[in-house]
Each structure stands twice: as C-alpha cells, then as structure tokens.
Design an enzyme around this catalytic site. Structure first.
Site, short mmCIF file in Angstrom:
data_model
loop_
_atom_site.label_atom_id
_atom_site.label_comp_id
_atom_site.label_asym_id
_atom_site.label_seq_id
_atom_site.Cartn_x
_atom_site.Cartn_y
_atom_site.Cartn_z
N ASP A 158 -45.31 45.58 -26.03
CA ASP A 158 -46.24 46.53 -25.43
C ASP A 158 -45.70 47.96 -25.58
OD1 ASP A 158 -48.62 46.90 -23.72
OD2 ASP A 158 -47.18 47.70 -22.29
N GLU A 172 -30.82 35.37 -34.12
CA GLU A 172 -29.86 34.39 -33.58
C GLU A 172 -30.51 33.02 -33.43
OE1 GLU A 172 -28.68 35.78 -29.69
OE2 GLU A 172 -27.95 37.68 -30.51
C1 BGC Z 1 -51.53 47.40 -23.02
C2 BGC Z 1 -52.45 47.82 -21.94
C3 BGC Z 1 -51.61 48.29 -20.77
C4 BGC Z 1 -50.62 49.38 -21.22
C5 BGC Z 1 -49.56 49.61 -20.20
C6 BGC Z 1 -50.94 48.73 -23.37
O1 BGC Z 1 -51.01 49.32 -24.45
O2 BGC Z 1 -52.14 46.80 -24.13
O3 BGC Z 1 -53.34 46.82 -21.55
O4 BGC Z 1 -52.44 48.83 -19.79
O5 BGC Z 1 -49.98 49.03 -22.40
O6 BGC Z 1 -48.65 48.57 -20.19
#
Ligand code: BGC
Length: 546
Positions: free
Chosen positions: A204, A256
């Site tokens: 993310d 790993e």
């Molecule tokens: C995720 C979102 C989230 C954000 C914060 C992003 O890009 O896909 O759904 O709200 O990151 O974590």
C-alpha cells in the site's frame, strides 16, 4: 511464455475487497469464512491468485488500512486459524494468496502510537513517527502545507502542542522510515506471513514511505495540461528515490523463502520510467500500471500507454500489469459510460462528471476486458468487475463511510460506490452476500438492480459479463500466445487497435465510429458483442485465431 517463468510474470490476480466479497457469519460484513466458501467460484472463474485487502486487527477508520496489529486478524474478518486454513485451501485450489501490507502508516490504536502519545514530546517513542512543533505564534499553524489525501491538512495537533503527520486520516499516523525499528519491524512482519504460506504482498502507498528530511512546503501545483518540465522536480513525500533502499531489503526477505514469492507495488508515479524504478531486478517484482487505468477510452492514448509501459518496464526486465478498476476508483463501466471531462493526474482524486450512459459503458468495459486480458504480462480483476457492476452513485449521504466524505467537508462522496457488497444470487438484498438467517444488513445497501448482476443471474447466459470473463480467462490459460511475451501492432485505421501475439493470435478493438472489417483469420475465438459479416462495430473487441 516458457512454463518455467515465475507465475507472477503473467498471473491474473483477482482483488478481494474482503468487507464486500462474501459474508460467512451473517453480520453483514464480508470475512475470511466468506472467501473460503467462494473458492470454488474463484477457481472456476479461472484466476491465478487473489489479493486480499487488509485483514489485520484494525479500528476500521479506513476499512482496515489503519492497522493496529499486523500479526492478528481482525475479529470482524475471522481468526488467525481461519486465515491459515484459507491460504492452505486456496493453494489446494491452485490459487495463490497475496495479502495487503500497509507500511506508510499505522492505526492511532497501534501499540507504538499509543506509546508515543503517552511518552510525550522529545521521547524516543515519538521518533518512530513524524512529530514536529507547529509554525507561527504559539506553534498554532501546521509544520508545513502538506495535505491529507482524504482532504484537509496532513497534520493534527495534540493537546501537548506537538503536531503529527498523517498523509491519510488523522487515525493513520505516518511512520518514520528513517528509524531502524520501523525497517526491522516490517521485515519481521513479512517473514511472519511468508512463513504462513502467503505468496506475496500488495504494498500500500509504496511510493509514500520516505519524506524529505526537512519537510519543506509543497512545490507549486503544475497545470496538468502544460508540458512536463525538462527536469523532474522531486516531490517532498511522493516517489522519492530513497524509497528503493527499503524495497531492496524487502526483496532479500522474499528471496529467503522458496517458491517465487512476489510483491506488487501500489505506486502512483508520474511516468513509466519512474514506475520502472520500483521493479528493477533487485527491487519489487511488479507494480500496478495506473497509466492504463487512468487512460480514457481513446485508441491513441491507450496505444501510447501500452507501448510506453511495455518498453519502459521491459527495459528493466519487468513484466507489465494491466488494471482497469480497484477499490479506490470509480468502477470502469461507469467511467467509460461518460465523456472524460478532465485530465486524471496521479495522486489526485478523479470523479467522473456528467450523465451516465451505462449501456455504452458496459459495451466498452466488455471490449476493455478483452484488450486487457490479451496484453503481454499480468492483469488484475477487481471483484464485481466480472459481473459488470456499475459504480453505485446514489448511496444516501447517511450511509457513506469513506473518510473522504467527512474530511472533504462533503465535497467528495468518496469510494463507497465501488465497494458495495457483491450480489451472488436471489431477487433481493442481501443477494446471497450473507447466509440465510443473517442478523446483519450488508454494511452498504445494495441497489435493487443487483438482482440482474448476480453470479446466479449471469451464469449460463452467454451474453453476460460473467461468461465473457470466464471464457476469456479460460482461453487465456490454454493459449500459449497469451500471458507474457511480445506483441506486434497491425496496420489499422485511426481509432482501431489491432495486434498479434504469436503463435497465431490476434486481438482487434474498434474505438472508432466506423465498423471495421476484420483481418483474415481461421476462427473467431471470442467477441465482446455481435459481429456480423466480419464487421466489428464501434466499441467492440474480438480475439481471433490466424
Ligand atoms: C489504499 C486505500 C487507502 C490508502 C491509505 C491506498 O492507496 O488503496 O484504500 O485508503 O492507501 O492506506
């Protein structure tokens, strides 16, 4: 593609937005038990892997992207034992499992942030986050002008006078990636899950971890229609070069473990070249290609994105990935059913405007699916895309839950419209999303028209979106020309995309107003709609065998 190439170079990965996929325990919220029960569906769809949005313990200020404990499953979603059983059972079905990891920030309920609040200004505990004094008299102004992606300033002030940084909601404090504890902790979390059998991670906000050490104000906003400056101006918190050191270390961790574990980066970069930096040989394996998702329904633009992505990613030895929708963006039949009125800029919110022609959007979505699934590399299918679901644009104000809605002062309705629980069967809500006798309503209301979009309603109907996806995915598995490899453009008039993949495969997409005479072929493998007298109508696509 050679059968010894790692799976992630050509995989079709299905995105499970866990809250909205299937509810196993009847509380109205999707969960691990729900995913488990639908593995046969996923298997028969013909996908290779699932990416599951965060399932960790979380207060759910951003539906799980505010993680309180990365080594625990949120009780709303199930238990650790259920997660382990799901991974095992998915593997038995030949489906790999990729959870989401959220390294840019944690929940304000995470043990580290609570300790930082308790320990006070100047403490070692606060060093793991980005705490600063404010500006102006009495420090009453935020330390800089950075904005939260959900609206409002990216800083919140505590009663003790200090401010902390959150590029998203105030409940999502940003971590300080200069701190060795942060680096060590995440490597440990990766090992924790790799040893439980996961096949990789979706990372993310992969482009946000490292901030400029001096936290300067933002550079002046660039006009999206103006030509890009000759020299790129580094952004103070997006896509900084220093972030790659982190991913070199993560790559070593993945290596790993046996069995081709892999990462996919959510990195919104402003050019294919910047994106390619994430997938150099010593870094991550793949990255979402958002340029494809951001392109409008325009042959020239799509071709430019396809060529640019393949050339640039290819130059560092990485496969391309193709994606049309996810849990953060308006579902693509609803995007394509409109005139694109403004330019979509990476890291900025995009909401389509103007009246929707859903039939048009659906026609284009069908053609786009055939385009996406025949391009070289891997592809992502967002749950419900295979059902042709539209964006639910008329959710009542009082049910909206996305933090964007409140944070933007109700200017932005947020992302709930693409997150409405899936319809599986039946004529009325919950459309098989929750089991018989469920005590909870689906966490967002499902529109009545979901009945026509359910898996049950579409199964066996050769003209449905679901059967189009099923047939395309099954053909893709069987055709040696598809997946990773080369493509060659065929001569075609403006507005028509036509290319070959060897051996013997042709894809043609007609985005022009004129019907297009199909090139010579031995058989028509699949069409997104009716083709008569060898003429491909506007907004249609075909797969041909030569
Ligand atoms: C995720 C979102 C989230 C954000 C914060 C992003 O890009 O896909 O759904 O709200 O990151 O974590």
């Amino acid at each position: 593609m050679s059968s010894t190439a790692p799976w992630w170079r050509s995989a079709v990965i299905y995105q499970v937005y866990i809250r909205s996929f299937a509810d196993g325990n009847g509380d109205g919220i999707g969960d691990i038990a729900g995913i488990h029960s639908r593995l046969p569906y996923l298997k028969s769809l013909g996908i290779d892997a699932i990416w599951i949005n965060p399932w960790y313990k979380s207060p759910m200020a951003d539906h799980g992207y505010d993680v309180a404990d990365f080594r625990a499953i949120d009780p709303r979603f199930g238990t650790m034992a259920e997660a382990e059983a799901l991974i095992e059972e998915a593997h038995r079905h030949g489906i790999r499992v990729i959870p989401d990891i959220v390294p840019n920030h944690v929940s304000d309920q995470h043990a580290w942030f609570r300790a930082a609040l308790a320990a006070g200004p100047g403490s070692a505990e606060r060093e793991r986050f980005v705490f600063r004094p404010g500006r102006g008299p009495d420090g009453a102004e935020p330390p800089n002008d950075w904005m939260s992606c959900f609206g409002g300033p990216a800083w919140t002030r505590l009663p003790d006078g200090q401010w902390y940084l959150h590029l998203f909601a105030p409940e999502q404090p940003d971590l300080n990636w200069e701190h060795p504890d942060v680096r060590a902790e995440f490597e440990d979390i990766l090992r924790f899950w790799f040893s439980r059998g996961v096949d990789g991670f979706r990372i993310d906000v992969a482009h946000g971890l490292v901030k400029h050490p001096e936290l300067p104000d933002l550079p002046p906003r660039r006009d999206p229609d103006a030509p890009a400056p000759a020299e790129r101006v580094p952004h103070p918190h997006w896509d900084r070069d220093e972030v790659h050191e982190i991913y070199r270390a993560w790559r070593r961790v993945a290596d790993e473990f046996p069995g081709d574990r892999s990462f996919v980066a959510e990195a919104w970069a402003d050019s294919p070249a910047r994106l390619a930096n994430y997938v150099r040989q010593d870094r991550l394996h793949t990255a979402f290609n958002f340029d494809f998702l951001m392109a409008s329904w325009d042959a020239r633009q799509l071709r430019e994105v396809i060529d640019g992505s393949l050339t640039t990613l290819g130059s560092v030895g990485a496969p391309a990935t193709w994606v049309l929708s996810n849990h953060d963006v308006t579902r693509h039949p609803s995007r394509f059913g409109r005139k694109v009125v403004k330019k979509w800029v990476a890291n900025e919110t995009y909401r389509p405007e103007g009246p929707l022609d859903f039939e048009l959007g659906t026609r284009r979505a069908r053609a786009a699916a055939l385009l996406m699934l025949s391009l070289p590399g891997g592809a992502y299918v967002y749950q419900g895309e295979e059902l042709g679901l539209p964006e639910v644009e008329d959710l009542p104000d009082e049910v909206l839950q996305d933090p964007c809605w409140e944070r933007s002062g109700h200017a932005d309705r947020g992302r709930d419209g693409c997150r409405v629980p899936l319809p599986w069967s039946g004529q009325e809500a919950p459309f098989g999303f929750s089991p018989e006798g469920a005590t909870g309503e689906p966490w967002l209301p499902q529109p009545a028209l979901w009945k026509d979009h359910s898996v049950e309603a579409q199964t066996g109907d050769a003209t449905s979106m679901l059967e189009l996806y099923r047939r395309a995915l099954h053909l893709r598995r069987g055709l040696p020309a598809l997946g990773e490899g080369d493509m060659t453009w065929l001569d075609a008039p403006a507005g028509v995309l036509a290319f070959t993949r060897e051996p013997g495969f042709v894809c043609v997409v007609n985005l022009s107003a004129e019907p297009y005479q199909l090139p010579e072929h031995t058989s028509l493998l699949l069409a997104s709609g009716p083709v008569e007298d060898g003429l491909l109508p506007q907004d249609h696509a075909v797969w041909l065998s030569r």
